[in-house]
Write a protein that holds these residues in place. Structure first.
Motif, PDB file in Angstrom:
ATOM      1  N   TYR A 143      12.301   2.779  -0.595  1.00 52.40           N
ATOM      2  CA  TYR A 143      11.352   3.385  -1.526  1.00 52.40           C
ATOM      3  C   TYR A 143      10.305   4.172  -0.741  1.00 52.40           C
ATOM      4  CZ  TYR A 143       8.400  -0.606  -0.244  1.00 52.40           C
ATOM      5  OH  TYR A 143       7.679  -1.536   0.460  1.00 52.40           O
ATOM      6  N   PHE A 144       9.508   4.947  -1.474  1.00 53.13           N
ATOM      7  CA  PHE A 144       8.457   5.758  -0.866  1.00 53.13           C
ATOM      8  C   PHE A 144       7.096   5.246  -1.334  1.00 53.13           C
ATOM      9  CE2 PHE A 144      12.230   8.329  -1.103  1.00 53.13           C
ATOM     10  CZ  PHE A 144      12.256   9.052   0.073  1.00 53.13           C
ATOM     11  N   GLU A 145       6.126   5.292  -0.451  1.00 52.53           N
ATOM     12  CA  GLU A 145       4.770   4.920  -0.856  1.00 52.53           C
ATOM     13  C   GLU A 145       3.751   5.718  -0.065  1.00 52.53           C
ATOM     14  OE1 GLU A 145       3.708   0.894  -0.227  1.00 52.53           O
ATOM     15  OE2 GLU A 145       4.623   0.764   1.757  1.00 52.53           O
ATOM     16  N   GLY A 146       2.555   5.806  -0.632  1.00 49.32           N
ATOM     17  CA  GLY A 146       1.506   6.564   0.028  1.00 49.32           C
ATOM     18  C   GLY A 146       0.335   6.802  -0.900  1.00 49.32           C
ATOM     19  N   GLY A 147      -0.482   7.795  -0.561  1.00 49.30           N
ATOM     20  CA  GLY A 147      -1.643   8.069  -1.384  1.00 49.30           C
ATOM     21  C   GLY A 147      -2.457   9.217  -0.830  1.00 49.30           C
ATOM     22  N   VAL A 167       0.582   5.519  -4.821  1.00 46.37           N
ATOM     23  CA  VAL A 167       1.858   5.627  -5.519  1.00 46.37           C
ATOM     24  C   VAL A 167       2.963   4.913  -4.755  1.00 46.37           C
ATOM     25  CG1 VAL A 167       2.419   7.835  -4.421  1.00 46.37           C
ATOM     26  CG2 VAL A 167       3.450   7.263  -6.614  1.00 46.37           C
ATOM     27  N   MET A 168       3.873   4.330  -5.507  1.00 46.78           N
ATOM     28  CA  MET A 168       5.109   3.783  -4.979  1.00 46.78           C
ATOM     29  C   MET A 168       6.237   4.344  -5.824  1.00 46.78           C
ATOM     30  SD  MET A 168       7.906   1.698  -5.102  1.00 46.78           S
ATOM     31  CE  MET A 168       7.676   0.547  -6.455  1.00 46.78           C
ATOM     32  N   MET A 174       8.345   4.099 -10.940  1.00 43.73           N
ATOM     33  CA  MET A 174       7.240   4.699 -10.211  1.00 43.73           C
ATOM     34  C   MET A 174       5.968   3.941 -10.588  1.00 43.73           C
ATOM     35  SD  MET A 174       6.013   8.690 -10.447  1.00 43.73           S
ATOM     36  CE  MET A 174       7.738   9.167 -10.388  1.00 43.73           C
ATOM     37  N   ILE A 175       5.213   3.514  -9.600  1.00 45.66           N
ATOM     38  CA  ILE A 175       3.944   2.832  -9.848  1.00 45.66           C
ATOM     39  C   ILE A 175       2.822   3.728  -9.337  1.00 45.66           C
ATOM     40  CG2 ILE A 175       2.550   0.770  -9.435  1.00 45.66           C
ATOM     41  CD1 ILE A 175       5.127  -0.749  -8.888  1.00 45.66           C
TER      42      ILE A 175
END
Length: 208
Positions: A143-147, A167-168, A174-175
């Motif tokens: 998965y991808f995550e960041g901000g 965001v994830m 999508m969160i």
């Protein structure tokens, strides 16, 4: 024999697929129809929000471009957020989602349904949201995550001084957590208990 081998190679070649790079995977995860209905049914602190994300300007070579519409489910034809994202690979290996706002956005409400969304809009008419870009990396689990970075995304919504986004993004959900803070670091808007959980809807073209 050589002719037979050549024929077999010709028949097999079209089904050979090449590995997707991270940007292509991220864009595939991001595009589609999403809903927070399940979360809203379990927790009254969250609204039933619908999120539409579609690729646009597919012939461009300066990254992947995505148009988004976000609306309360009961008012789907009146989105409260319309944005354009430009997804690009950075030199450090991370992925950057540059955020643009659209002048008079409601004239494009519902454009996600069209074969060629935002066809009447050109990229030079977009307004870049300086400091609001989201930087993502791909986790070991896929998965991808960041901000957003620090306090760089300015905001004046409800007396805020700056906004942050976390965001994830996974293949089926999508969160997102968007929050606004005043100059003293006090939260003045956004969810307080956690992010919105958007589940990707399946349509007849999609399979689990």
């Amino acid at each position: 024999m050589n002719k037979i081998i050549a024929l077999l190679f010709f028949l097999i070649l079209p089904i050979i697929t090449y590995p997707q790079n991270d940007v292509e995977v991220l864009v595939e995860y991001m595009t589609g129809s999403f809903s927070s209905e399940e979360q809203a049914e379990k927790d009254s602190g969250y609204f039933n929000i619908e999120l539409e994300m579609v690729k646009i300007w597919k012939d461009r070579t300066d990254g992947s471009w995505i148009y988004i519409e976000q609306a309360v489910a009961e008012s789907k034809d009146k989105p409260y957020r319309q944005r354009v994202y430009q997804i690009k690979q950075r030199d450090d290996g991370k992925i950057e989602s540059i955020v643009y706002s659209i002048p008079e956005p409601l004239r494009f409400a519902g454009d996600y349904k069209k074969e060629f969304p935002l066809l009447r809009l050109t990229s030079d008419s977009l307004l870049i949201r300086e400091g609001c870009e989201v930087v993502l990396y791909r986790a070991d689990d896929g998965y991808f995550e960041g901000g957003t970075i620090d306090k760089n995304c300015s905001s004046d919504l409800r007396d805020a001084s700056y906004a942050t986004s976390e965001v994830m993004i996974d293949k089926d959900k999508m969160i997102t957590r968007d929050r606004g803070f005043d100059e003293n670091g006090n939260q003045v808007w956004g969810a307080t208990e956690g992010g919105y959980i958007f589940k990707k809807k399946l349509n007849r073209f999609q399979k689990r």
